[in-house]
Design a protein around this motif. Structure first.
Motif, PDB file in Angstrom:
ATOM      1  N   GLY A  49       3.260  21.510  16.208  1.00 31.14           N
ATOM      2  CA  GLY A  49       3.496  20.084  16.377  1.00 31.14           C
ATOM      3  C   GLY A  49       4.953  19.743  16.605  1.00 31.14           C
ATOM      4  N   ARG A  50       5.127  18.498  17.036  1.00 32.56           N
ATOM      5  CA  ARG A  50       6.472  17.948  17.214  1.00 32.56           C
ATOM      6  C   ARG A  50       6.404  16.452  16.936  1.00 32.56           C
ATOM      7  NH1 ARG A  50       7.738  15.306  22.302  1.00 32.56           N
ATOM      8  NH2 ARG A  50       5.947  15.384  23.692  1.00 32.56           N
ATOM      9  N   PHE A  51       7.546  15.905  16.563  1.00 33.75           N
ATOM     10  CA  PHE A  51       7.652  14.481  16.309  1.00 33.75           C
ATOM     11  C   PHE A  51       8.178  13.794  17.566  1.00 33.75           C
ATOM     12  CE2 PHE A  51       7.619  16.324  12.131  1.00 33.75           C
ATOM     13  CZ  PHE A  51       6.791  15.465  11.424  1.00 33.75           C
ATOM     14  N   LEU A  52       7.656  12.608  17.856  1.00 33.50           N
ATOM     15  CA  LEU A  52       8.039  11.879  19.061  1.00 33.50           C
ATOM     16  C   LEU A  52       9.308  11.069  18.803  1.00 33.50           C
ATOM     17  CD1 LEU A  52       4.612  10.581  20.395  1.00 33.50           C
ATOM     18  CD2 LEU A  52       5.939  12.564  21.137  1.00 33.50           C
ATOM     19  N   SER A  53      10.406  11.795  18.652  1.00 32.50           N
ATOM     20  CA  SER A  53      11.684  11.147  18.402  1.00 32.50           C
ATOM     21  C   SER A  53      12.813  12.085  18.782  1.00 32.50           C
ATOM     22  CB  SER A  53      11.808  10.777  16.925  1.00 32.50           C
ATOM     23  OG  SER A  53      13.079  10.267  16.643  1.00 32.50           O
ATOM     24  N   GLU A  54      13.896  11.497  19.185  1.00 33.31           N
ATOM     25  CA  GLU A  54      15.089  12.283  19.490  1.00 33.31           C
ATOM     26  C   GLU A  54      15.932  12.493  18.231  1.00 33.31           C
ATOM     27  OE1 GLU A  54      15.761  13.796  22.409  1.00 33.31           O
ATOM     28  OE2 GLU A  54      13.815  13.039  23.055  1.00 33.31           O
ATOM     29  N   LYS A  55      15.709  11.642  17.225  1.00 34.19           N
ATOM     30  CA  LYS A  55      16.514  11.782  16.015  1.00 34.19           C
ATOM     31  C   LYS A  55      16.016  12.951  15.169  1.00 34.19           C
ATOM     32  CE  LYS A  55      14.345   8.709  12.645  1.00 34.19           C
ATOM     33  NZ  LYS A  55      14.545   7.586  11.769  1.00 34.19           N
ATOM     34  N   SER A  56      16.907  13.488  14.379  1.00 33.02           N
ATOM     35  CA  SER A  56      16.535  14.658  13.570  1.00 33.02           C
ATOM     36  C   SER A  56      15.649  14.236  12.403  1.00 33.02           C
ATOM     37  CB  SER A  56      17.791  15.377  13.066  1.00 33.02           C
ATOM     38  OG  SER A  56      18.522  14.517  12.223  1.00 33.02           O
ATOM     39  N   ILE A  57      14.837  15.160  11.977  1.00 31.23           N
ATOM     40  CA  ILE A  57      13.887  14.945  10.883  1.00 31.23           C
ATOM     41  C   ILE A  57      14.429  15.612   9.626  1.00 31.23           C
ATOM     42  CG2 ILE A  57      11.520  15.474  10.115  1.00 31.23           C
ATOM     43  CD1 ILE A  57      11.491  13.521  12.394  1.00 31.23           C
ATOM     44  N   ASN A  58      14.289  14.947   8.502  1.00 27.97           N
ATOM     45  CA  ASN A  58      14.627  15.555   7.220  1.00 27.97           C
ATOM     46  C   ASN A  58      13.487  16.519   6.883  1.00 27.97           C
ATOM     47  OD1 ASN A  58      14.847  16.185   4.482  1.00 27.97           O
ATOM     48  ND2 ASN A  58      15.707  14.185   3.956  1.00 27.97           N
ATOM     49  N   ASP A  59      13.689  17.798   7.202  1.00 30.96           N
ATOM     50  CA  ASP A  59      12.629  18.811   7.047  1.00 30.96           C
ATOM     51  C   ASP A  59      12.059  18.847   5.637  1.00 30.96           C
ATOM     52  OD1 ASP A  59      12.981  19.481   9.662  1.00 30.96           O
ATOM     53  OD2 ASP A  59      13.733  21.497   9.301  1.00 30.96           O
ATOM     54  N   ARG A  60      12.908  18.836   4.678  1.00 23.72           N
ATOM     55  CA  ARG A  60      12.469  18.949   3.285  1.00 23.72           C
ATOM     56  C   ARG A  60      11.575  17.787   2.883  1.00 23.72           C
ATOM     57  NH1 ARG A  60      16.905  19.505  -1.318  1.00 23.72           N
ATOM     58  NH2 ARG A  60      15.640  20.400  -2.977  1.00 23.72           N
ATOM     59  N   ALA A  61      12.004  16.571   3.227  1.00 23.77           N
ATOM     60  CA  ALA A  61      11.206  15.386   2.899  1.00 23.77           C
ATOM     61  C   ALA A  61       9.901  15.379   3.686  1.00 23.77           C
ATOM     62  CB  ALA A  61      12.015  14.127   3.183  1.00 23.77           C
ATOM     63  N   MET A  62       9.960  15.764   4.965  1.00 17.56           N
ATOM     64  CA  MET A  62       8.761  15.792   5.799  1.00 17.56           C
ATOM     65  C   MET A  62       7.729  16.772   5.248  1.00 17.56           C
ATOM     66  SD  MET A  62       7.273  17.967   8.354  1.00 17.56           S
ATOM     67  CE  MET A  62       8.600  18.908   9.028  1.00 17.56           C
ATOM     68  N   LYS A  63       8.164  17.960   4.901  1.00 23.24           N
ATOM     69  CA  LYS A  63       7.246  18.972   4.360  1.00 23.24           C
ATOM     70  C   LYS A  63       6.583  18.475   3.087  1.00 23.24           C
ATOM     71  CE  LYS A  63       9.799  22.862   6.305  1.00 23.24           C
ATOM     72  NZ  LYS A  63      10.637  24.033   6.023  1.00 23.24           N
ATOM     73  N   SER A  64       7.352  17.892   2.231  1.00 25.63           N
ATOM     74  CA  SER A  64       6.827  17.380   0.960  1.00 25.63           C
ATOM     75  C   SER A  64       5.845  16.232   1.189  1.00 25.63           C
ATOM     76  CB  SER A  64       7.986  16.926   0.076  1.00 25.63           C
ATOM     77  OG  SER A  64       7.509  16.320  -1.080  1.00 25.63           O
ATOM     78  N   LYS A  65       6.207  15.306   2.066  1.00 28.32           N
ATOM     79  CA  LYS A  65       5.367  14.138   2.318  1.00 28.32           C
ATOM     80  C   LYS A  65       4.046  14.512   2.981  1.00 28.32           C
ATOM     81  CE  LYS A  65       4.693   9.728   2.269  1.00 28.32           C
ATOM     82  NZ  LYS A  65       4.549   9.021   1.010  1.00 28.32           N
ATOM     83  N   LEU A  66       4.099  15.368   4.009  1.00 28.14           N
ATOM     84  CA  LEU A  66       2.861  15.755   4.687  1.00 28.14           C
ATOM     85  C   LEU A  66       1.944  16.546   3.756  1.00 28.14           C
ATOM     86  CD1 LEU A  66       3.988  16.623   8.330  1.00 28.14           C
ATOM     87  CD2 LEU A  66       2.864  14.552   7.486  1.00 28.14           C
ATOM     88  N   ALA A  67       2.502  17.434   2.963  1.00 25.92           N
ATOM     89  CA  ALA A  67       1.681  18.186   2.002  1.00 25.92           C
ATOM     90  C   ALA A  67       1.048  17.230   0.995  1.00 25.92           C
ATOM     91  CB  ALA A  67       2.522  19.240   1.299  1.00 25.92           C
ATOM     92  N   ASP A  68       1.785  16.193   0.609  1.00 23.71           N
ATOM     93  CA  ASP A  68       1.269  15.205  -0.340  1.00 23.71           C
ATOM     94  C   ASP A  68       0.173  14.349   0.288  1.00 23.71           C
ATOM     95  OD1 ASP A  68       1.386  13.904  -2.915  1.00 23.71           O
ATOM     96  OD2 ASP A  68       2.296  12.201  -1.864  1.00 23.71           O
ATOM     97  N   VAL A  69       0.340  13.971   1.543  1.00 20.72           N
ATOM     98  CA  VAL A  69      -0.649  13.135   2.232  1.00 20.72           C
ATOM     99  C   VAL A  69      -1.898  13.949   2.586  1.00 20.72           C
ATOM    100  CG1 VAL A  69      -1.103  11.834   4.359  1.00 20.72           C
ATOM    101  CG2 VAL A  69       1.036  11.490   3.122  1.00 20.72           C
ATOM    102  N   TRP A  70      -1.696  15.151   3.115  1.00 16.66           N
ATOM    103  CA  TRP A  70      -2.824  15.978   3.537  1.00 16.66           C
ATOM    104  C   TRP A  70      -3.580  16.576   2.357  1.00 16.66           C
ATOM    105  CZ3 TRP A  70       0.232  19.057   7.795  1.00 16.66           C
ATOM    106  CH2 TRP A  70       0.428  18.230   8.904  1.00 16.66           C
ATOM    107  N   LYS A  71      -2.899  16.877   1.285  1.00 22.03           N
ATOM    108  CA  LYS A  71      -3.497  17.494   0.092  1.00 22.03           C
ATOM    109  C   LYS A  71      -4.422  18.673   0.422  1.00 22.03           C
ATOM    110  CE  LYS A  71      -3.529  13.272  -2.728  1.00 22.03           C
ATOM    111  NZ  LYS A  71      -2.159  13.078  -2.666  1.00 22.03           N
ATOM    112  N   PRO A  72      -3.926  19.656   1.173  1.00 19.35           N
ATOM    113  CA  PRO A  72      -4.795  20.795   1.507  1.00 19.35           C
ATOM    114  C   PRO A  72      -5.157  21.580   0.245  1.00 19.35           C
ATOM    115  CG  PRO A  72      -2.532  21.237   2.167  1.00 19.35           C
ATOM    116  CD  PRO A  72      -2.575  19.823   1.679  1.00 19.35           C
ATOM    117  N   ALA A  73      -6.440  21.847   0.060  1.00 14.07           N
ATOM    118  CA  ALA A  73      -6.923  22.525  -1.140  1.00 14.07           C
ATOM    119  C   ALA A  73      -6.283  23.899  -1.318  1.00 14.07           C
ATOM    120  CB  ALA A  73      -8.442  22.650  -1.097  1.00 14.07           C
ATOM    121  N   MET A  74      -6.079  24.607  -0.218  1.00 14.25           N
ATOM    122  CA  MET A  74      -5.523  25.957  -0.290  1.00 14.25           C
ATOM    123  C   MET A  74      -4.050  26.006   0.110  1.00 14.25           C
ATOM    124  SD  MET A  74      -8.093  27.330  -1.456  1.00 14.25           S
ATOM    125  CE  MET A  74      -8.638  28.983  -1.297  1.00 14.25           C
ATOM    126  N   GLY A  75      -3.451  24.860   0.395  1.00 12.91           N
ATOM    127  CA  GLY A  75      -2.028  24.809   0.694  1.00 12.91           C
ATOM    128  C   GLY A  75      -1.719  24.834   2.180  1.00 12.91           C
TER     129      GLY A  75
END
Length: 187
Positions: free
Chosen positions: A42-68
């Motif tokens: 995947g990629r984000f539709l933006s030219e600005k940089s993404i805070n990788d650490r916050a993004m990883k944490s937020k998506l894992a929290d939203v998706w809540k994958p049972a096996m990670g």
């Protein structure tokens, strides 16, 4: 012990070239393994940089994958999302659209044998609502025509026809992010 002349003659007669040209052929018993079977790119539709650490944490929290899920940037702006169970991957692909910090995330599966960096990240699946349809036009046929006008129809919500009081039609479509959005269809 051999003398130098015997060694030189022996070395001259070595047939290394024959072995170098030998071809290795895999038989039918060898199957190609898709090491990206449980991955999305995947990629984000933006030219600005993404805070990788916050993004990883937020998506894992939203998706809540049972096996990670493991998220890794494989090239600047391109991320590999590795899931550990097919249900988690399917839930993410069928849910959404997903975003982080109000920036849309474009996700795609990786075909067998394909390099994830070469996967076209140009489509996003999104639900749309269509308002102000004339009475009697809340039908699947009209929904498919409208969905294909705005993008490519993926799913028609069967509840669209369930009530006289429903004020909009819901459709899931595939949008090409390279094209401008169509806001309305004139009669």
């Amino acid at each position: 012990m051999e003398n130098t002349e015997d060694i030189n003659m022996h070395m001259a007669n070595l047939g290394i070239e024959d072995e170098e040209n030998e071809e290795l052929v895999f038989g039918a018993e060898v199957e190609e393994v898709n090491k990206y079977e449980l991955c999305l790119v995947g990629r984000f539709l933006s030219e600005k940089s993404i805070n990788d650490r916050a993004m990883k944490s937020k998506l894992a929290d939203v998706w809540k994958p049972a096996m990670g899920v493991t998220i890794k940037e494989i090239e600047p702006g391109i991320y590999l999302f590795q899931f550990y169970h097919i249900e988690d991957l399917n839930w993410v692909m069928n849910g959404g659209p997903w975003s982080f910090d109000n920036i849309m995330l474009v996700l795609a599966t990786i075909p067998p044998g394909e390099n994830p960096i070469k996967v076209a990240l140009i489509y996003v699946n999104i639900w749309i609502q269509i308002y102000d349809l004339p009475s009697g036009f809340m039908t699947e046929t009209v929904g498919k025509l409208l969905g294909n006008f705005f993008g490519e129809i993926l799913l028609y919500d069967s509840k669209n026809e369930s009530s006289l009081w429903r004020d909009c039609m819901h459709l899931k479509i595939k949008l090409d992010v390279r094209k401008p959005l169509k806001r309305k269809k004139d009669n």
